[in-house]
Design a protein around this motif. Sequence first.
Motif, short mmCIF file in Angstrom:
data_model
loop_
_atom_site.label_atom_id
_atom_site.label_comp_id
_atom_site.label_asym_id
_atom_site.label_seq_id
_atom_site.Cartn_x
_atom_site.Cartn_y
_atom_site.Cartn_z
N LEU A 63 0.84 -1.14 0.03
CA LEU A 63 -0.10 -0.10 0.02
C LEU A 63 0.91 1.45 -0.11
CD1 LEU A 63 -2.69 1.36 0.22
CD2 LEU A 63 -2.57 1.20 2.69
N ILE A 64 1.85 1.24 0.77
CA ILE A 64 2.76 2.35 0.70
C ILE A 64 3.49 2.66 -0.44
CG2 ILE A 64 4.86 3.35 1.87
CD1 ILE A 64 4.18 1.82 4.52
N LEU A 65 4.02 1.55 -1.14
CA LEU A 65 4.59 1.80 -2.42
C LEU A 65 3.52 2.37 -3.41
CD1 LEU A 65 6.58 -1.75 -2.58
CD2 LEU A 65 7.55 0.61 -2.34
N ALA A 66 2.45 1.81 -3.24
CA ALA A 66 1.20 2.44 -4.21
C ALA A 66 0.90 3.87 -3.94
CB ALA A 66 -0.01 1.35 -4.16
N VAL A 67 0.79 4.16 -2.77
CA VAL A 67 0.46 5.58 -2.44
C VAL A 67 1.75 6.63 -2.76
CG1 VAL A 67 0.21 6.96 -0.53
CG2 VAL A 67 -0.96 5.08 -0.69
N GLU A 68 2.88 6.14 -2.15
CA GLU A 68 3.89 6.98 -2.53
C GLU A 68 4.50 7.18 -4.20
OE1 GLU A 68 5.58 8.78 0.48
OE2 GLU A 68 3.49 8.75 0.14
N GLU A 69 3.77 6.16 -4.82
CA GLU A 69 4.26 5.91 -6.02
C GLU A 69 5.59 5.90 -6.37
OE1 GLU A 69 2.25 9.22 -8.22
OE2 GLU A 69 0.41 8.29 -8.47
N LYS A 70 6.32 5.04 -5.70
CA LYS A 70 7.91 4.88 -5.89
C LYS A 70 8.28 3.40 -6.03
CE LYS A 70 8.91 8.86 -2.96
NZ LYS A 70 9.62 9.50 -1.82
N GLU A 71 9.23 3.17 -6.54
CA GLU A 71 9.86 1.87 -6.75
C GLU A 71 10.19 1.46 -5.37
OE1 GLU A 71 9.32 -0.30 -9.41
OE2 GLU A 71 8.33 1.31 -10.52
N GLU A 72 10.17 -0.03 -5.10
CA GLU A 72 10.90 -0.38 -3.62
C GLU A 72 12.30 0.03 -3.58
OE1 GLU A 72 12.13 -4.77 -2.17
OE2 GLU A 72 10.34 -4.54 -3.28
N THR A 73 13.06 -0.09 -4.69
CA THR A 73 14.40 0.56 -4.54
C THR A 73 14.70 1.68 -4.12
OG1 THR A 73 14.58 1.01 -6.86
CG2 THR A 73 15.32 -1.11 -6.00
N GLU A 74 13.63 2.74 -4.45
CA GLU A 74 13.80 4.32 -4.04
C GLU A 74 13.42 4.26 -2.49
OE1 GLU A 74 11.69 7.15 -6.90
OE2 GLU A 74 11.02 5.33 -7.73
N ILE A 75 12.59 3.60 -2.13
CA ILE A 75 12.27 3.73 -0.47
C ILE A 75 13.29 2.87 0.02
CG2 ILE A 75 10.57 3.19 1.26
CD1 ILE A 75 8.50 3.50 -0.95
N LEU A 76 13.89 1.97 -0.30
CA LEU A 76 14.96 1.08 0.48
C LEU A 76 16.16 1.65 0.55
CD1 LEU A 76 14.13 -2.47 -0.84
CD2 LEU A 76 13.58 -1.47 1.40
N GLY A 77 16.57 2.55 -0.65
CA GLY A 77 17.68 3.30 -0.54
C GLY A 77 18.78 2.39 -1.59
N ARG A 78 19.54 3.05 -2.23
CA ARG A 78 20.62 2.77 -3.09
C ARG A 78 21.27 1.34 -3.14
NH1 ARG A 78 24.28 7.15 -5.97
NH2 ARG A 78 22.09 7.81 -6.35
N ASN A 79 21.47 1.42 -1.70
CA ASN A 79 22.53 0.18 -1.19
C ASN A 79 21.43 -0.96 -0.77
OD1 ASN A 79 24.80 1.28 -2.01
ND2 ASN A 79 25.01 2.59 -0.01
N GLY A 80 20.24 -0.62 -0.57
CA GLY A 80 19.15 -1.86 -0.07
C GLY A 80 19.46 -2.00 1.43
#
Length: 254
Positions: free
Chosen positions: A100-117
Motif C-alpha cells: 500500500l505504501i509503495l502504491a500511495v507514494e508511487e515509488k519503486e521499492e528500491t527508491e524507498i529502500l535506498g540505493r544500497n538496499g
Amino acid sequence: MAGGKLSPRQKMINMMYLVLTALLAMNVSKEILNSFALLNNGLVKTNTNFTAKNEVTYSNFETAELNDPNKVRPYHDKAKAVKKRSLDMFNYIETLKNELILAVEEKEETEILGRNGEDSIIKIASNVFYMEGKDDNAKPTHYFMGDLDVAKEGVGKAWEFKDKITKFKQDLITYIPEKEKKNIKLGLETDDVYSSTEDMMLKWENNNFYHNPAIAVIAILTKMQNDVKNAEADIINALYKQIDVSSFKFDTLS
C-alpha cells in the motif's frame, strides 16, 4: 479488541485508536493525519515488545520441556504451532502495508529502500510520519476494493484479507485450552458495523478501507497486527498455565 485481560498500556492504545478512528468522520486535518502516523509508529514499537515478551514464554517452554518432556511437549508443540500461524498472519498484514505504501507514494521499492538496499522491505512501514501521501484516500480504496472500488465478495485484497482473518481465528481457537476459551478473545472482528453518521450498516471492508486516508488505513492494519500478537500472547500463556496447574512445587521435603 483482543484479549481478556489487557494491560493499562494496551487499554490506552485501544482507546487512542477508537478516538482517532472516530475523527475520520470529521474534518481530517494535517494534525489528525500526523496523529495517525504517531499512533502507527507507537503500535509498531508495541508489537516489537510483544514479540520479545512472547519469546520469553517460548524460552520457558523449552526449559520446562527439558525438565519434564512427556508432560510439557504436547503444550509446547501447540505453542509452536500458534507461533508459526501468528507469524504468517503478521507478515501477511505487513506485506499489505508495504504494498500500500509503495502504491500511495508511487515509488519503486528500491527508491524507498535506498540505493544500497540497507533496509529490508519488511521495515518500510516502521516509520510513516514523513509519508507524502498520508491523505490519499483513492489509492487505498482501489488497492483493497479492486478495479470497481466496491466491496464485493471474491474481489480485491479486502475480501482476501477478511477470508484469511476468519481462517486464522478458526485455527487459533483449536489451540486454546477448553477451560480458557471463555477468557480469551481473539479480536480481529470482521462483522459489519452500524454508522451513526450515515445511519446505515457498513461492510467491514468499507468501514476499514473505503475512502479512508492512507495513513489511517496503515494504522488500522498495524492495530490488526497488534491484535495478532495479543492473541498469540494470550494463547501461549494459557498453554503454559496448563503446565503449572499440573505441577507440584516444594520448598521442603520430609
